[in-house]
Design an enzyme around this catalytic site. Structure first.
Site: not given
Ligand code: 5GP
Ligand code: MG
Length: 177
Positions: A102, A164
């Site tokens: 993300d 999940r």
């Molecule tokens: P980042 O650090 O890249 O912003 O986010 C990564 C983490 O955020 C992922 O491991 C996940 O747990 C959570 N995450 C990011 N986007 C989503 C989403 O659309 N749905 C869910 N359920 N979790 C997300």
């Molecule tokens: Mg999560």
């Protein structure tokens, strides 16, 4: 549970076909090496289980518990290592698996830590990557699917700990925040 889903984004068969291809790439990229695989919990457990059973290599699979959401639907930007004990990676090649890329903060933080701990190489694999500029300068080496920038659940991904176990990736009905 299924009633809460507005639409399916990536269905089960499509995921499984894609995993066959990703597993083949990984097999080819790491011929005959014992590889350390670091799985980020909880979100990546379904993806990792299905992917790694398609990789007939000697793997040492380790799990690390990280969190960046703290219950909401926006990445908090703070990556906490809930389980501080990282596997021994000095001099090793590592494959790091997460559910979704993300902002990129999670992958970046863990890749940096693994390199600090002496890993010689860290490759990253995610089931999903949001099609947006990532705040952190990271790209995954193996990406299952690029998706729009919306909140998804299923196949390991949760909303407040739920969903999940859905076998597909989908979008919830009510806008959640
Ligand atoms: P980042 O650090 O890249 O912003 O986010 C990564 C983490 O955020 C992922 O491991 C996940 O747990 C959570 N995450 C990011 N986007 C989503 C989403 O659309 N749905 C869910 N359920 N979790 C997300
Ligand atoms: Mg999560």
């Amino acid at each position: 549970m299924e009633d809460d889903i507005d639409r399916v984004l990536v269905d089960e068969q499509v995921i499984h076909k894609r995993l066959d291809v990703m597993a083949k790439e990984i097999r080819q990229d790491f011929p005959g090496e014992v590889l350390v695989v670091v799985v980020l919990l909880k979100g990546a457990f379904v993806f990792a289980a299905d992917l790694l059973r398609r990789v007939p290599r000697m793997l040492e699979i380790e799990c690390v518990n990280v969190a960046s959401y703290h219950g909401g639907t926006e990445s908090s930007g703070v990556v906490s290592f809930l389980d501080h004990k990282l596997p021994e990676v000095k001099g090793r090649k590592v494959l790091l698996l997460d559910d979704i890329l993300d902002t990129g903060r999670t992958l970046k933080a863990v890749v940096d830590r693994l390199l600090e701990e002496g890993a010689t190489e860290v490759k990253t694999g995610v089931l999903l990557a949001k099609d947006k500029p990532h705040a952190e300068d990271v790209a995954a080496d193996y990406v299952g699917f690029y998706i729009a920038d919306e909140f998804v659940v299923g196949y390991g991904l949760d909303y407040q700990g739920r969903y999940r176990n859905l076998p597909y990736v989908g979008v919830l009905k009510t806008p959640v925040s």
